[in-house]
Scaffold this motif. Structure first.
Motif, PDB file in Angstrom:
ATOM      1  N   GLN A  95     -16.396 -51.843 -16.507  1.00  0.00           N
ATOM      2  CA  GLN A  95     -16.743 -50.431 -16.580  1.00  0.00           C
ATOM      3  C   GLN A  95     -18.213 -50.192 -16.262  1.00  0.00           C
ATOM      4  O   GLN A  95     -18.628 -49.062 -16.029  1.00  0.00           O
ATOM      5  N   SER A  96     -19.008 -51.273 -16.256  1.00  0.00           N
ATOM      6  CA  SER A  96     -20.431 -51.123 -15.954  1.00  0.00           C
ATOM      7  C   SER A  96     -20.888 -52.005 -14.806  1.00  0.00           C
ATOM      8  O   SER A  96     -21.743 -51.614 -14.015  1.00  0.00           O
ATOM      9  N   GLN A  97     -20.319 -53.220 -14.705  1.00  0.00           N
ATOM     10  CA  GLN A  97     -20.670 -54.150 -13.635  1.00  0.00           C
ATOM     11  C   GLN A  97     -19.407 -54.790 -13.094  1.00  0.00           C
ATOM     12  O   GLN A  97     -18.295 -54.431 -13.486  1.00  0.00           O
ATOM     13  N   ALA A  98     -19.558 -55.729 -12.206  1.00  0.00           N
ATOM     14  CA  ALA A  98     -18.405 -56.330 -11.543  1.00  0.00           C
ATOM     15  C   ALA A  98     -17.691 -57.323 -12.450  1.00  0.00           C
ATOM     16  O   ALA A  98     -18.292 -58.277 -12.940  1.00  0.00           O
ATOM     17  N   GLY A  99     -16.385 -57.068 -12.667  1.00  0.00           N
ATOM     18  CA  GLY A  99     -15.540 -58.023 -13.351  1.00  0.00           C
ATOM     19  C   GLY A  99     -14.889 -58.960 -12.354  1.00  0.00           C
ATOM     20  O   GLY A  99     -15.256 -59.011 -11.179  1.00  0.00           O
ATOM     21  N   ILE A 100     -13.908 -59.712 -12.813  1.00  0.00           N
ATOM     22  CA  ILE A 100     -13.202 -60.670 -11.976  1.00  0.00           C
ATOM     23  C   ILE A 100     -11.821 -60.108 -11.644  1.00  0.00           C
ATOM     24  O   ILE A 100     -11.056 -59.745 -12.546  1.00  0.00           O
ATOM     25  N   VAL A 101     -11.493 -60.037 -10.371  1.00  0.00           N
ATOM     26  CA  VAL A 101     -10.174 -59.574  -9.936  1.00  0.00           C
ATOM     27  C   VAL A 101      -9.197 -60.742 -10.015  1.00  0.00           C
ATOM     28  O   VAL A 101      -9.426 -61.807  -9.429  1.00  0.00           O
ATOM     29  N   THR A 102      -8.091 -60.538 -10.733  1.00  0.00           N
ATOM     30  CA  THR A 102      -7.116 -61.608 -10.911  1.00  0.00           C
ATOM     31  C   THR A 102      -5.759 -61.010 -11.254  1.00  0.00           C
ATOM     32  O   THR A 102      -5.581 -59.790 -11.245  1.00  0.00           O
ATOM     33  N   THR A 103      -4.795 -61.857 -11.551  1.00  0.00           N
ATOM     34  CA  THR A 103      -3.456 -61.407 -11.903  1.00  0.00           C
ATOM     35  C   THR A 103      -3.429 -60.777 -13.290  1.00  0.00           C
ATOM     36  O   THR A 103      -4.162 -61.181 -14.192  1.00  0.00           O
ATOM     37  N   ASP A 104      -2.548 -59.810 -13.457  1.00  0.00           N
ATOM     38  CA  ASP A 104      -2.312 -59.157 -14.740  1.00  0.00           C
ATOM     39  C   ASP A 104      -0.810 -59.214 -15.014  1.00  0.00           C
ATOM     40  O   ASP A 104      -0.008 -59.515 -14.112  1.00  0.00           O
ATOM     41  N   MET A 105      -0.412 -58.914 -16.219  1.00  0.00           N
ATOM     42  CA  MET A 105       1.013 -58.818 -16.522  1.00  0.00           C
ATOM     43  C   MET A 105       1.673 -57.824 -15.561  1.00  0.00           C
ATOM     44  O   MET A 105       1.107 -56.769 -15.265  1.00  0.00           O
ATOM     45  N   SER A 106       2.840 -58.169 -15.061  1.00  0.00           N
ATOM     46  CA  SER A 106       3.528 -57.322 -14.093  1.00  0.00           C
ATOM     47  C   SER A 106       3.863 -55.962 -14.689  1.00  0.00           C
ATOM     48  O   SER A 106       4.228 -55.854 -15.861  1.00  0.00           O
TER      49      SER A 106
ATOM     50  N   ILE B  20     -20.486 -61.009  -0.848  1.00  0.00           N
ATOM     51  CA  ILE B  20     -21.170 -60.544   0.365  1.00  0.00           C
ATOM     52  C   ILE B  20     -22.166 -59.426   0.067  1.00  0.00           C
ATOM     53  O   ILE B  20     -22.720 -58.824   0.978  1.00  0.00           O
ATOM     54  N   GLY B  21     -22.354 -59.128  -1.229  1.00  0.00           N
ATOM     55  CA  GLY B  21     -23.423 -58.204  -1.586  1.00  0.00           C
ATOM     56  C   GLY B  21     -22.997 -56.791  -1.901  1.00  0.00           C
ATOM     57  O   GLY B  21     -23.798 -55.997  -2.355  1.00  0.00           O
ATOM     58  N   HIS B  22     -21.721 -56.457  -1.684  1.00  0.00           N
ATOM     59  CA  HIS B  22     -21.285 -55.102  -2.020  1.00  0.00           C
ATOM     60  C   HIS B  22     -19.787 -55.056  -2.317  1.00  0.00           C
ATOM     61  O   HIS B  22     -19.124 -54.069  -2.057  1.00  0.00           O
ATOM     62  N   ASN B  23     -19.251 -56.153  -2.859  1.00  0.00           N
ATOM     63  CA  ASN B  23     -17.809 -56.169  -3.074  1.00  0.00           C
ATOM     64  C   ASN B  23     -17.400 -56.146  -4.542  1.00  0.00           C
ATOM     65  O   ASN B  23     -16.373 -56.671  -4.928  1.00  0.00           O
ATOM     66  N   GLY B  24     -18.215 -55.491  -5.381  1.00  0.00           N
ATOM     67  CA  GLY B  24     -17.777 -55.186  -6.729  1.00  0.00           C
ATOM     68  C   GLY B  24     -17.136 -53.812  -6.752  1.00  0.00           C
ATOM     69  O   GLY B  24     -17.600 -52.896  -6.081  1.00  0.00           O
TER      70      GLY B  24
END
Length: 591
Positions: free
Chosen positions: A298-309, A40-44
């Motif tokens: 750390q500089s641009q938008a990465g991908i939000v996903t699952t990580d090790m618990s 939507i243009g600002h969700n990083g």
């Protein structure tokens, strides 16, 4: 053959468009930051993004199409099967290839992150969600145990167990420094076995519906790491007395890996939240599609996903700095998610999720038809990208220019193609709409014999005109892919561009110049295998032309570095004799 969208389907699509909200209807706290699903243009978390540069799945989601009934096998570092955002989508079939148990322990978090991109559960008030949040998951820790028997087991053979998967996600890639001789005795048996297995699973598994193998292109646009004698070396370009300068060209071509030149692997490049090629993404004529991969968070938008618990494993740990923006939101106190995933690994996972949605929208379609639908509905990403020209001084001392990476071109079948993006960016809503209205499958796949030209031709040094040869093809096929097998004697392969031009005039650069190839002294390149997707939908019949151009008179070189060996220079003097095209062959896949 194919039923195009009717007026009714267009009206329904418009109705869903008017109903679709600006945000995915979802109770998961991190979904608003998943720009790859709905940009939507600002969700990083670390930067703004460009609206609309996403998978485009709002209408699909509004229809309740979420990947039901489709199983995805994740061939990776393993999966944390008990992760709270994955556990309800995990089914039997996973295997730890090291221990033989049914728990493929993930020691890095990579496979867990990939699985979450594909099928993290939606609306459970945990983390984010997957592209296909109702799809089923099976996992193998193949990256920990890379034997041939483990490859076979994780890739669907025998046709039991994991062979009920419709999608095999391979978020990994190799980065060889030179071409493999696919006809050499030491390679032939293993390569042929892999090809036979992938063909059988692709066409015959799932009661004839088949499966798709999705593969990441690699993260080596600027440099790569490879192994010589079991020792790791960093390999990077040196141009105009500047390290890491490669005249703007990709340093490692995705076609160098034999697996990437297989028809059965759907190769995917990555784009970022601004709708441009991700800075790291490997590219080549063998790219089929592009999908969101993000950038370093750390500089641009990465991908939000699952990580090790928990906060002691995976990417998001108590001592890690890469997920501080996510930690600052206060929405993930248990450290079960990450916003730091990026790479063509993420792009492959997004592609697998997209395929699961299209397959669940019409379970009667076979895998090749789904692949065709994705190609037909792909959108033209980064439409103003004009490619890359390289300037060099030719053998006569004249300044010349060569179009090393063509810009977007429309082939004779009407498909837009680009070396960076293949046939374009995945558009889920368009693909699902077409899948819902498609009743006819692609005709039976046909594979031509190899057509070979053995005439030896001189490749003039530093000459923009290069050398040309032609092959007359009579196969009456609509192309799905073209393979080129090539033998060349040239002491500086990094100088060369290899083009293939179809009878219809479509020009595909299968090997761009300044690729980080390291020649073995005095050893010709024999039977190198390359693949192009740029002729998709064209006719195979007619005169095909190959063109080889030497684009350097000795001003560039390749550097390799290892802490023990230090900095070494390769290919640092120009070839003192012209190269030779020894032979070339073409094989066509189509219908």
């Amino acid at each position: 053959m194919y039923i195009k969208k009717t007026l009714l389907s267009c009206c329904l699509l418009g109705a869903f468009s008017s109903l679709a909200a600006d945000h995915l209807t979802n109770s998961d706290p991190l979904t608003p930051y998943q720009w790859h699903l709905n940009n939507i243009g600002h969700n990083g978390l670390t930067t703004n993004t460009v609206a609309g540069e996403d998978l485009n799945l709002l209408n699909t989601d509004m229809q309740g199409i979420k990947g039901d009934g489709v199983t995805v096998t994740v061939i990776d570092s393993g999966i944390e099967l008990t992760h709270p955002d994955l556990v309800n989508n995990v089914i039997t079939g996973s295997l730890n290839l090291l221990t033989g148990t049914v728990t493929p322990t993930d020691n890095t978090g990579h496979g867990t992150a990939v699985a979450g991109i594909i099928a993290a559960q939606a609306n459970n008030n945990i983390g984010g969600r997957g592209v296909a949040p109702n799809a089923h998951l099976i996992g193998f820790n193949y990256l920990d145990a890379q034997t041939m028997s483990n490859w076979l087991q994780s890739h669907g053979m025998p046709l039991t167990g994991s062979a009920n998967s419709r999608i095999y996600n391979q978020s990994y890639s190799s980065k060889p420094a030179l071409f493999k001789n696919v006809d050499a005795e030491e390679h032939t048996l293993s390569l042929q076995l892999k090809e036979r297995v992938m063909q059988q699973v692709s066409l015959n598994s799932n009661n004839g519906l088949g499966a798709l193998f999705v593969k990441s292109a690699g993260n080596a646009f600027y440099q790569y790491t490879t192994f010589f004698g079991g020792t790791s070396f960093q390999v990077f370009p040196y141009e105009q007395q500047q390290p890491f300068n490669n005249a703007g060209l990709p340093f490692h071509n995705a076609n160098l890996s034999t697996d990437n030149a297989s028809f059965w692997n759907m190769l995917v490049s990555a784009y970022n939240a601004n709708g441009k090629l991700a800075s790291y993404s490997s590219v080549g004529a063998n790219i089929f599609l592009t999908a969101p991969g993000g950038e370093n968070a750390q500089s641009q938008a990465g991908i939000v996903t699952t990580d090790m618990s928990g906060c002691t494993a995976g990417f998001n740990t108590i001592n890690s700095t890469i997920d501080i923006p996510l930690q600052n939101t206060g929405l993930d106190s248990h450290c079960d998610a990450t916003a730091a995933m990026y790479g063509t690994s993420a792009a492959a996972a997004n592609t697998s999720g997209a395929i699961a949605l299209a397959m669940s929208a019409n379970p009667q379609l076979d895998a090749r038809t789904i692949k065709h639908i994705l190609a037909t509905t792909a959108r033209k990403l980064d439409g103003s990208n004009a490619g890359i020209d390289i300037n060099f001084t030719d053998a006569n001392g004249d300044a010349v220019s060569y179009n090393a990476i063509p810009g977007w071109q429309q082939n004779a079948a009407g498909y837009n193609v680009h070396t960076f993006y293949g046939l374009g960016a995945i558009d889920i809503d368009a693909a699902v709409a077409m899948a819902q209205q498609t009743t006819a499958l692609l005709p039976t796949l046909q594979v031509s014999d190899w057509h070979t030209a053995n005439t030896e031709l001189t490749i003039p040094d530093a000459n923009v005109n290069g050398v040309q040869d032609t092959l007359a093809i009579t196969d009456n096929l609509t192309i799905e892919a073209v393979q080129l097998k090539l033998s060349i004697d040239h002491s500086r392969m990094r100088d060369l561009a290899v083009e293939l031009i179809s009878p219809s005039g479509t020009r595909s650069v299968l090997l761009s110049p300044r690729t980080g190839l390291i020649n073995a002294t005095g050893t010709p390149v024999q039977n190198a295998l390359l693949l192009s997707q740029h002729f998709y939908g064209e006719s195979a019949a007619g005169q095909w032309q190959i063109r080889l151009i030497d684009t350097d008179n000795g001003t560039s070189q390749t550097l390799v570095y290892n802490e023990q060996a230090g900095l070494l220079s390769m290919n640092d003097t120009n070839n003192n004799v012209d190269g030779t095209l020894l032979s070339w062959s073409l094989r066509f896949y189509g219908h």
